[in-house]
Design a protein around this motif. Structure first.
Motif, PDB file in Angstrom:
ATOM      1  N   VAL A  31     -27.936 -34.182  -7.105  1.00  0.00           N
ATOM      2  CA  VAL A  31     -29.379 -34.266  -7.319  1.00  0.00           C
ATOM      3  C   VAL A  31     -29.964 -35.318  -6.392  1.00  0.00           C
ATOM      4  O   VAL A  31     -29.508 -36.459  -6.355  1.00  0.00           O
ATOM      5  CB  VAL A  31     -29.742 -34.552  -8.792  1.00  0.00           C
ATOM      6  N   ASN A  42     -35.831 -35.582  -6.491  1.00  0.00           N
ATOM      7  CA  ASN A  42     -35.824 -34.567  -7.540  1.00  0.00           C
ATOM      8  C   ASN A  42     -35.617 -35.193  -8.920  1.00  0.00           C
ATOM      9  O   ASN A  42     -36.251 -34.790  -9.899  1.00  0.00           O
ATOM     10  CB  ASN A  42     -34.745 -33.526  -7.271  1.00  0.00           C
ATOM     11  N   SER A  79     -38.845 -36.896  -9.923  1.00  0.00           N
ATOM     12  CA  SER A  79     -39.809 -35.864 -10.309  1.00  0.00           C
ATOM     13  C   SER A  79     -39.526 -35.337 -11.708  1.00  0.00           C
ATOM     14  O   SER A  79     -40.443 -35.152 -12.519  1.00  0.00           O
ATOM     15  CB  SER A  79     -39.753 -34.704  -9.297  1.00  0.00           C
ATOM     16  N   ASP A 102     -30.131 -30.375  -7.987  1.00  0.00           N
ATOM     17  CA  ASP A 102     -30.995 -29.762  -6.976  1.00  0.00           C
ATOM     18  C   ASP A 102     -31.090 -28.251  -7.144  1.00  0.00           C
ATOM     19  O   ASP A 102     -31.912 -27.608  -6.485  1.00  0.00           O
ATOM     20  CB  ASP A 102     -30.464 -30.044  -5.567  1.00  0.00           C
ATOM     21  N   PRO A 144     -37.170 -28.155  -8.349  1.00  0.00           N
ATOM     22  CA  PRO A 144     -36.896 -29.234  -7.390  1.00  0.00           C
ATOM     23  C   PRO A 144     -38.013 -29.328  -6.355  1.00  0.00           C
ATOM     24  O   PRO A 144     -38.501 -28.311  -5.856  1.00  0.00           O
ATOM     25  CB  PRO A 144     -35.575 -28.806  -6.747  1.00  0.00           C
TER      26      PRO A 144
END
Length: 322
Positions: free
Chosen positions: A208, A212, A215, A235, A301
């Motif tokens: 990841v 991402n 977020s 991801d 993502p």
């Protein structure tokens, strides 16, 4: 009205990026829990200085007016732990201190508590093509994973008793600008053009990107459906160790020089050298399914794997020229 956030672990790898992302954000007021004031202050961030997150109390200023706690701080996984009883050391911080913080948060009127846990709660390895999901029975192997599982259980029990909205996020390996440890070592090898015996590895691993993960954490801060849920996050694109090195080498402008050594021979050699755990990470699969993140929260993502690798590589190369 703005949401007041308290972020623990704000000086760590993920915390720094989260703070930077929130700078000047119109929807949030940010309070960062720190052990000492940073040399460079982020504009608009309120800093609460305490020895560690165990020192947060309902009477103190850290929790005043806070709506959501994002709990990133923990005793992190280490390869060669020097503690005589590692499990007890992990439990003291990751379970005891976390529950203490959460209870203080409840008493202070905090609505939501986001606990950044670890995929290690699920386990260390998956069968190829059979990713972990949130419905799998936890199977942690090491003391760190056990402590994170026990913290999750304690938080769920507290939520059931008090109504605190607990959200649990289990990331896989996080990479991004400033990443350390094995990921940084890979970039060092690639930059030097070192021939690597990893040209025939057929595993699949989820990663990841830092952007991402940040977020997704912010989605969990505000999304009503995130309350009382557990999420695995990546991801959404899995790669073999061989593919990762090739793509990372491309991002660095240093093509990977890979020798196709059979996996069984790599594992045997690592075992003989006492590095069996490292061989598992290089050759074993660890995949997660992010369908729940996408369907329940509508999250996707914000950067691709290659975009994340590019940002990581460029930061590393920039550091090398300073």
């Amino acid at each position: 009205m703005k949401t007041q956030l308290l972020i623990t672990g704000s000086s760590g790898f993920v915390g720094r990026q989260l703070i930077q992302h929130l700078q000047g954000h119109s929807d949030y007021n940010v309070r960062a829990l720190v052990r000492r004031m940073p040399d460079v202050l982020v504009t608009g961030v309120d800093y609460a200085v305490l020895p560690d997150f165990s020192a947060v109390t309902v009477e103190g200023p850290a929790l005043q007016g806070v709506d959501v706690v994002v709990h990133l701080a923990s005793r992190v996984h280490v390869m060669n732990d020097t503690e005589s009883d590692p499990l007890e050391a992990f439990r003291r911080v990751n379970v005891g201190y976390t529950l203490q913080l959460a209870r203080s948060a409840v008493a202070a009127g905090v609505k939501r508590f986001i606990f950044v846990s670890s995929v290690k709660v699920n386990g260390e390895q998956t069968a190829l093509g059979r990713p972990y999901s949130e419905t799998d029975i936890p199977s942690p192997v090491d003391p760190y994973g056990v402590s994170k599982m026990e913290a999750e259980d304690a938080l769920r029990e507290l939520a059931a008793q008090t109504g605190l909205e607990v959200v649990i996020v289990r990331p896989v390996l996080v990479y991004g600008p400033g990443v350390k440890a094995n990921f940084a070592n890979m970039m060092k090898w690639l930059k030097k053009g070192v021939p690597l015996p990893f040209g025939a590895i057929t595993n699949q691993r989820s990663l990841v990107a830092l952007d991402n993960l940040v977020s997704f954490i912010l989605t969990c801060v505000s999304h009503p459906a995130a309350a009382h849920q557990t999420f695995l996050i990546s991801d959404g694109e899995d790669v073999s160790t061989t593919q990762l090195l090739i793509r990372l080498g491309k991002s660095m402008g240093s093509p990977a020089r890979l020798i196709p050594v059979p996996e069984w021979l790599l594992v045997l050699g690592a075992t003989i050298l006492g590095r069996k755990a490292l061989s598992q990470r290089l050759c074993g699969s660890l995949q997660v399914d992010i369908t729940k993140c996408q369907q329940l929260l509508g999250w996707a993502p914000i950067v691709t794997l290659d975009e994340g690798l590019d940002a990581t590589a460029q930061h590393y190369l920039g550091e090398q020229t300073q």
